[in-house]
Design a protein around this motif. Sequence first.
Motif, PDB file in Angstrom:
ATOM      1  N   ARG A 145       0.839  -1.206   0.000  1.00 39.52           N
ATOM      2  CA  ARG A 145       0.000   0.000   0.000  1.00 39.52           C
ATOM      3  C   ARG A 145       0.869   1.249   0.000  1.00 39.52           C
ATOM      4  O   ARG A 145       0.566   2.232  -0.702  1.00 39.52           O
ATOM      5  CB  ARG A 145      -0.926  -0.018   1.216  1.00 39.52           C
ATOM      6  N   ARG A 146       1.955   1.227   0.758  1.00 45.62           N
ATOM      7  CA  ARG A 146       2.862   2.377   0.786  1.00 45.62           C
ATOM      8  C   ARG A 146       3.565   2.546  -0.563  1.00 45.62           C
ATOM      9  O   ARG A 146       3.712   3.665  -1.062  1.00 45.62           O
ATOM     10  CB  ARG A 146       3.895   2.192   1.894  1.00 45.62           C
ATOM     11  N   ALA A 148       2.490   1.619  -3.479  1.00 47.86           N
ATOM     12  CA  ALA A 148       1.525   2.063  -4.498  1.00 47.86           C
ATOM     13  C   ALA A 148       1.378   3.578  -4.517  1.00 47.86           C
ATOM     14  O   ALA A 148       1.046   4.161  -5.555  1.00 47.86           O
ATOM     15  CB  ALA A 148       0.175   1.403  -4.261  1.00 47.86           C
ATOM     16  N   GLU A 149       1.630   4.220  -3.401  1.00 43.84           N
ATOM     17  CA  GLU A 149       1.512   5.678  -3.333  1.00 43.84           C
ATOM     18  C   GLU A 149       2.638   6.382  -4.089  1.00 43.84           C
ATOM     19  O   GLU A 149       2.458   7.518  -4.548  1.00 43.84           O
ATOM     20  CB  GLU A 149       1.513   6.126  -1.869  1.00 43.84           C
ATOM     21  N   VAL A 150       3.788   5.726  -4.213  1.00 42.38           N
ATOM     22  CA  VAL A 150       4.929   6.361  -4.889  1.00 42.38           C
ATOM     23  C   VAL A 150       5.262   5.709  -6.226  1.00 42.38           C
ATOM     24  O   VAL A 150       5.920   6.318  -7.073  1.00 42.38           O
ATOM     25  CB  VAL A 150       6.187   6.358  -3.981  1.00 42.38           C
ATOM     26  N   ALA A 152       2.859   3.112  -8.320  1.00 40.09           N
ATOM     27  CA  ALA A 152       1.738   2.187  -8.493  1.00 40.09           C
ATOM     28  C   ALA A 152       2.033   1.133  -9.550  1.00 40.09           C
ATOM     29  O   ALA A 152       1.609  -0.021  -9.427  1.00 40.09           O
ATOM     30  CB  ALA A 152       0.478   2.970  -8.867  1.00 40.09           C
ATOM     31  N   GLU A 155       4.187  -1.616  -7.998  1.00 37.24           N
ATOM     32  CA  GLU A 155       3.398  -2.419  -7.058  1.00 37.24           C
ATOM     33  C   GLU A 155       2.512  -3.412  -7.796  1.00 37.24           C
ATOM     34  O   GLU A 155       2.379  -4.575  -7.382  1.00 37.24           O
ATOM     35  CB  GLU A 155       2.543  -1.500  -6.174  1.00 37.24           C
ATOM     36  N   TRP A 170      10.764   0.629  -3.613  1.00 39.89           N
ATOM     37  CA  TRP A 170      10.549   1.662  -2.597  1.00 39.89           C
ATOM     38  C   TRP A 170      11.832   2.460  -2.350  1.00 39.89           C
ATOM     39  O   TRP A 170      11.802   3.694  -2.267  1.00 39.89           O
ATOM     40  CB  TRP A 170      10.054   1.039  -1.292  1.00 39.89           C
TER      41      TRP A 170
END
Length: 295
Positions: A145-146, A148-150, A152, A155, A170
């Motif tokens: 989830r983290r 996907a924010e930076v 997507a 992910e 990441w």
Amino acid sequence: MTAPPISKPVTLLAGPTASGKSRLALEMAERAGAVIVNADSQQLYADLRVLSARPSADDEARAEHRLYGVAHAGDAWSVGRWSRTVLPVLAALRDAGRPALLVGGTGLYFSALTKGLANIPDVPTEVRDAACAAFDAGGEARFRRRLAEVDAAAEARIEAGDRQRLTRAWAVADHTGRALSDWTADTTPLLEPGSWTGLVIEPDRETLYAACDARVARMVEAGALEEVRALVARGLAPTLPAMKAVGVREFAAHLTGETTLATAVEATRQATRNYAKRQLTWFRNQTADWGRASF
């Protein structure tokens, strides 16, 4: 099948494990006087001759082979390192007028040659360690989830359980401020357009799975247990690429008394079939414009 002719300076021969690539490569190389160059991430390792089904000494005597068994299990090779190593080999063969036949099942190696390799800045160790710590502390679902924010795209692309690639995505985004997916999209092919041709060996699934099962049986007869025993005795980090080769974990479990040999063999067969299935899917999606062949 009849070995196709080699018509370009570089021929890329790809396909899943146990599909018959090495057999076809020998026929093609003998006919054209080509040099077979390794494009398989596991066959790089000297310690994995049996588990990676590297060409035998007899096969190597039939045609010249390069970049097989050149690395040690304690040395982690990346796609970037392989690319930097293979390009001078290809240049030397070109200057000598020798065709190159790159053979393997590692899709990222072929992608680097034909689509390019991203020039991603080095990520400091402390950033990589922080990403791994976050993954271990919160679990994969939360980490995804983290991520996907930076990034997507990364992910969504990275398979479940692939801690190494998830944490790398990441770490790159955190260190550079730019998504790994954006870095990888900004590439230039390493091979000149028109200098190569691609062929994928694509057996039907039933035939491929039967070949995978037969290969595991041959590996056991050829000394797979002894090979794994030697690897385990070295106390190498389980995160090293060589230690993640199909069969290492499964046979190691038998050697430590956790499972029977029959259970280890069946687990290795299943892991091999799963790996072949992933390779089939990758080549179908990423090399749709290449030629196709099957035995």
